[in-house]
Design a protein around this motif. Structure first.
Motif, short mmCIF file in Angstrom:
data_model
loop_
_atom_site.label_atom_id
_atom_site.label_comp_id
_atom_site.label_asym_id
_atom_site.label_seq_id
_atom_site.Cartn_x
_atom_site.Cartn_y
_atom_site.Cartn_z
N ILE A 66 0.84 -1.21 0.00
CA ILE A 66 0.00 0.00 0.00
C ILE A 66 0.87 1.25 0.00
N LYS A 67 1.94 1.23 0.79
CA LYS A 67 2.87 2.38 0.80
C LYS A 67 3.47 2.60 -0.59
N LEU A 81 0.88 4.14 -2.99
CA LEU A 81 0.54 5.55 -2.72
C LEU A 81 1.75 6.48 -2.80
N GLY A 89 -5.30 7.33 0.90
CA GLY A 89 -5.30 5.92 1.27
C GLY A 89 -6.08 5.09 0.28
N LYS A 135 -9.56 2.55 -0.32
CA LYS A 135 -10.90 2.29 0.18
C LYS A 135 -11.30 0.87 -0.22
N TYR A 177 -8.39 3.86 -4.86
CA TYR A 177 -7.72 4.97 -4.20
C TYR A 177 -8.79 5.93 -3.71
N ARG A 192 -12.13 11.04 3.15
CA ARG A 192 -12.90 10.09 3.95
C ARG A 192 -14.36 10.50 3.91
N GLU A 251 -12.17 4.14 9.42
CA GLU A 251 -10.75 4.29 9.08
C GLU A 251 -9.91 3.30 9.87
N LEU A 267 -6.00 2.74 10.62
CA LEU A 267 -4.67 3.35 10.52
C LEU A 267 -3.68 2.38 11.15
N VAL A 288 -0.26 3.65 7.31
CA VAL A 288 -1.11 3.41 6.14
C VAL A 288 -2.57 3.59 6.54
N ARG A 289 -3.32 4.28 5.70
CA ARG A 289 -4.74 4.50 5.95
C ARG A 289 -5.58 3.70 4.97
N VAL A 290 -6.46 2.86 5.53
CA VAL A 290 -7.41 2.09 4.72
C VAL A 290 -8.80 2.44 5.23
#
Length: 129
Positions: A35-36, A39, A47, A49, A66, A70, A76, A78, A82-84
């Motif tokens: 993921i990092k 992005l 992040g 979705k 992507y 939010r 969320e 975290l 990383v934010r998903v």
């Protein structure tokens, strides 16, 4: 007092052990790394979705997109920077799920290890709960 009234009692509970809540979604180190990297060159996105759609031979499939912001109803997650974000429709279906990234000779993909799934199709892309 009318016949439709229901009586309720409130009790104070002392010394009750508070149980930790289970994370909606946990990420493996390989998922965090992927993921990092996804992005890394996309500063306009905050992040990924995760959602579910009605599709496939068994009912539901996961979606990954992507996201730039939010939504109010998103949950969320975290983890390790990383934010998903989890869409509202997917929140109950993903509860307790581990998101992994697997890179093999034949494919590279995100894999959702979901304890709530009752069945999957032969190819593994759709599931039911």
């Amino acid at each position: 007092m009318s016949a439709s009234m229901v009586r309720a009692t409130v009790r104070a509970v002392s010394k009750r052990k508070i149980l930790p809540t289970r994370a909606a979604l946990t990420l493996t180190p390989s998922a965090v790394t992927k993921i990092k990297s996804l992005l890394e060159n996309k500063p306009e996105y905050i992040g990924l979705k995760v959602g579910v759609r009605t599709r496939g031979c068994n009912g539901l499939t996961y979606t990954l997109d992507y996201t730039k912001e939010r939504e109010r109803s998103d949950e969320e997650v975290l983890q390790d920077g990383v934010r998903v974000f989890i869409e509202k429709k997917a929140q109950l279906t993903l509860l307790g799920t581990e998101m992994d990234y697997v890179d093999s000779k034949l494919s590279s993909e995100f894999v959702f290890n979901n304890p709530n799934i009752k069945g999957t199709c032969g190819c593994g892309e759709s599931f039911n709960i």
